[in-house]
Design a protein around this motif. Structure first.
Motif, PDB file in Angstrom:
ATOM      1  N   THR A  16     -17.795  17.957   2.858  1.00 39.71           N
ATOM      2  CA  THR A  16     -18.197  19.359   2.955  1.00 39.71           C
ATOM      3  C   THR A  16     -19.662  19.486   3.337  1.00 39.71           C
ATOM      4  O   THR A  16     -20.011  20.231   4.252  1.00 39.71           O
ATOM      5  N   TYR A 118     -16.182  30.797  -0.630  1.00 43.03           N
ATOM      6  CA  TYR A 118     -16.036  31.007   0.806  1.00 43.03           C
ATOM      7  C   TYR A 118     -15.027  30.024   1.360  1.00 43.03           C
ATOM      8  O   TYR A 118     -14.634  29.066   0.703  1.00 43.03           O
ATOM      9  N   THR A 119     -14.583  30.291   2.597  1.00 48.17           N
ATOM     10  CA  THR A 119     -13.647  29.419   3.292  1.00 48.17           C
ATOM     11  C   THR A 119     -14.309  28.934   4.573  1.00 48.17           C
ATOM     12  O   THR A 119     -14.918  29.715   5.293  1.00 48.17           O
ATOM     13  N   SER A 121     -13.416  26.026   7.801  1.00 47.89           N
ATOM     14  CA  SER A 121     -12.458  25.065   8.365  1.00 47.89           C
ATOM     15  C   SER A 121     -11.171  25.000   7.547  1.00 47.89           C
ATOM     16  O   SER A 121     -10.677  23.942   7.209  1.00 47.89           O
ATOM     17  N   ASP A 122     -10.640  26.159   7.192  1.00 48.00           N
ATOM     18  CA  ASP A 122      -9.386  26.273   6.444  1.00 48.00           C
ATOM     19  C   ASP A 122      -9.429  25.627   5.067  1.00 48.00           C
ATOM     20  O   ASP A 122      -8.397  25.288   4.501  1.00 48.00           O
ATOM     21  N   MET A 123     -10.623  25.400   4.545  1.00 48.97           N
ATOM     22  CA  MET A 123     -10.765  24.858   3.190  1.00 48.97           C
ATOM     23  C   MET A 123     -11.520  25.874   2.341  1.00 48.97           C
ATOM     24  O   MET A 123     -12.469  26.492   2.807  1.00 48.97           O
ATOM     25  N   ASP A 124     -11.083  26.056   1.101  1.00 49.04           N
ATOM     26  CA  ASP A 124     -11.751  26.966   0.178  1.00 49.04           C
ATOM     27  C   ASP A 124     -12.790  26.212  -0.630  1.00 49.04           C
ATOM     28  O   ASP A 124     -12.530  25.114  -1.119  1.00 49.04           O
TER      29      ASP A 124
END
Length: 152
Positions: A16, A118-119, A121-124
């Motif tokens: 991340t 927040y989100t 690249s399709d990750m939370d």
């Protein structure tokens, strides 16, 4: 089992932060951790316009926080201004992410708990800051990895 989970979470955090840095997170380079809190706040404000009206951290959270435990304490400092949160010595600058990467950051506060979600690249992703009775705080990343901090 615990080692595999810890390794997976550590790799997710590293991924991340790498993704955010690769996307230009922060002001181009991480602030020098030897700077004073005032200097870091100035650098944060110069590196990205503050998110006035978008982020409003509680008064107890504003200032420079240094970790008291964790895998790499020098890289996990947190600097909070009236309208910005900067994690990991500038590698995640929420003002930059909102203004430049156009992330939609959800901010919630309940008593001694302040949460940013927040989100990307399709990750939370989530950061939860909790004030403790002794004046220190914890930051929990992805609802699983927790670091403890003291105000510097």
């Amino acid at each position: 089992m615990k080692k595999a989970l810890t390794l997976t979470l550590t790799l997710a955090i590293i991924f991340t932060l790498s993704l955010l840095v690769a996307c230009g997170g922060g002001s181009g380079s991480a602030p020098d951790t030897d700077n004073t809190a005032a200097t870091q706040n100035e650098e944060a404000n110069q590196g990205a316009e503050e998110t006035i009206g978008m982020l409003n951290p509680p008064a107890w959270l504003i200032g420079e926080w240094v970790t008291t435990e964790g895998a790499n304490p020098s890289s996990e400092d947190v600097v909070v201004t009236a309208h910005n949160v900067i994690v990991s010595s500038g590698k995640l600058d929420f003002s930059w992410q909102i203004n430049t990467a156009k992330l939609n950051v959800t901010e919630t506060e309940s008593g001694d708990v302040y949460r940013l979600e927040y989100t990307a690249s399709d990750m939370d992703f989530s950061y939860t800051f909790t004030r403790l009775d002794d004046g220190s705080m914890t930051m929990t990343v992805l609802d699983s990895v927790t670091f403890r901090y003291e105000k510097s």
